[in-house]
Design a protein around this motif. Structure first.
Motif, PDB file in Angstrom:
ATOM      1  N   SER A  40       0.822  -1.212   0.000  1.00  0.00           N
ATOM      2  CA  SER A  40       0.000   0.000   0.000  1.00  0.00           C
ATOM      3  C   SER A  40       0.858   1.265   0.000  1.00  0.00           C
ATOM      4  N   ASN A  54      -0.954   7.470   1.228  1.00  0.00           N
ATOM      5  CA  ASN A  54      -2.392   7.475   1.511  1.00  0.00           C
ATOM      6  C   ASN A  54      -2.645   6.986   2.939  1.00  0.00           C
ATOM      7  N   GLU A  55      -3.894   7.039   3.346  1.00  0.00           N
ATOM      8  CA  GLU A  55      -4.262   6.672   4.721  1.00  0.00           C
ATOM      9  C   GLU A  55      -3.922   5.220   5.031  1.00  0.00           C
ATOM     10  N   LYS A  56      -4.123   4.340   4.052  1.00  0.00           N
ATOM     11  CA  LYS A  56      -3.834   2.918   4.255  1.00  0.00           C
ATOM     12  C   LYS A  56      -2.334   2.714   4.474  1.00  0.00           C
ATOM     13  N   CYS A  57      -1.518   3.401   3.692  1.00  0.00           N
ATOM     14  CA  CYS A  57      -0.067   3.323   3.853  1.00  0.00           C
ATOM     15  C   CYS A  57       0.336   3.824   5.241  1.00  0.00           C
ATOM     16  N   CYS A  93       3.652  10.628   7.679  1.00  0.00           N
ATOM     17  CA  CYS A  93       2.484  10.008   8.307  1.00  0.00           C
ATOM     18  C   CYS A  93       2.271  10.507   9.742  1.00  0.00           C
TER      19      CYS A  93
END
Length: 109
Positions: A40, A54-57, A93
């Motif tokens: 991801s 992204n949010e998943k990463c 992040c």
């Protein structure tokens, strides 16, 4: 000499992991993270101007053992991963970058 053979073994193991991850093989766990989840973050660590993670990463990054993963930074270029981008993921992040992930030293510690 033992240190060199240890580095070769680590590089071989990581190469196997990345091939399995990118090839869709069954996930294995490395540094408390399933290899299938690392995919991801692929877009965020490749190329010269990658998109933001992204949010998943970021969720994967937040639940990973970052000091452990950063030990493998020396072989990232062999798989097309930009080490600068990969080592910037924690801060992108919203996490503090571990000492193992800082600096220009791309050799395992």
């Amino acid at each position: 000499m033992a240190h060199t053979s240890g580095n070769v073994l680590v590089q071989w193991l990581l190469a196997t992991l990345l091939i399995a991850m990118l090839g869709g093989a069954k996930a294995i766990v490395l540094c408390d993270t399933e290899s299938s989840k690392l995919s991801s973050c692929y877009a965020a660590v490749t190329g010269q101007y990658p998109p933001k993670p992204n949010e998943k990463c970021c969720d994967v990054v937040k639940h990973s053992n970052l000091p452990c993963l950063c030990r493998y930074k020396s072989i990232l270029p062999a798989f097309g991963f930009n080490p600068t981008n990969a080592l910037a993921l924690p801060s992108k992040c919203g996490l503090k970058t571990p000492p193992e992930c800082r600096g220009n030293n791309l050799m395992p510690e």
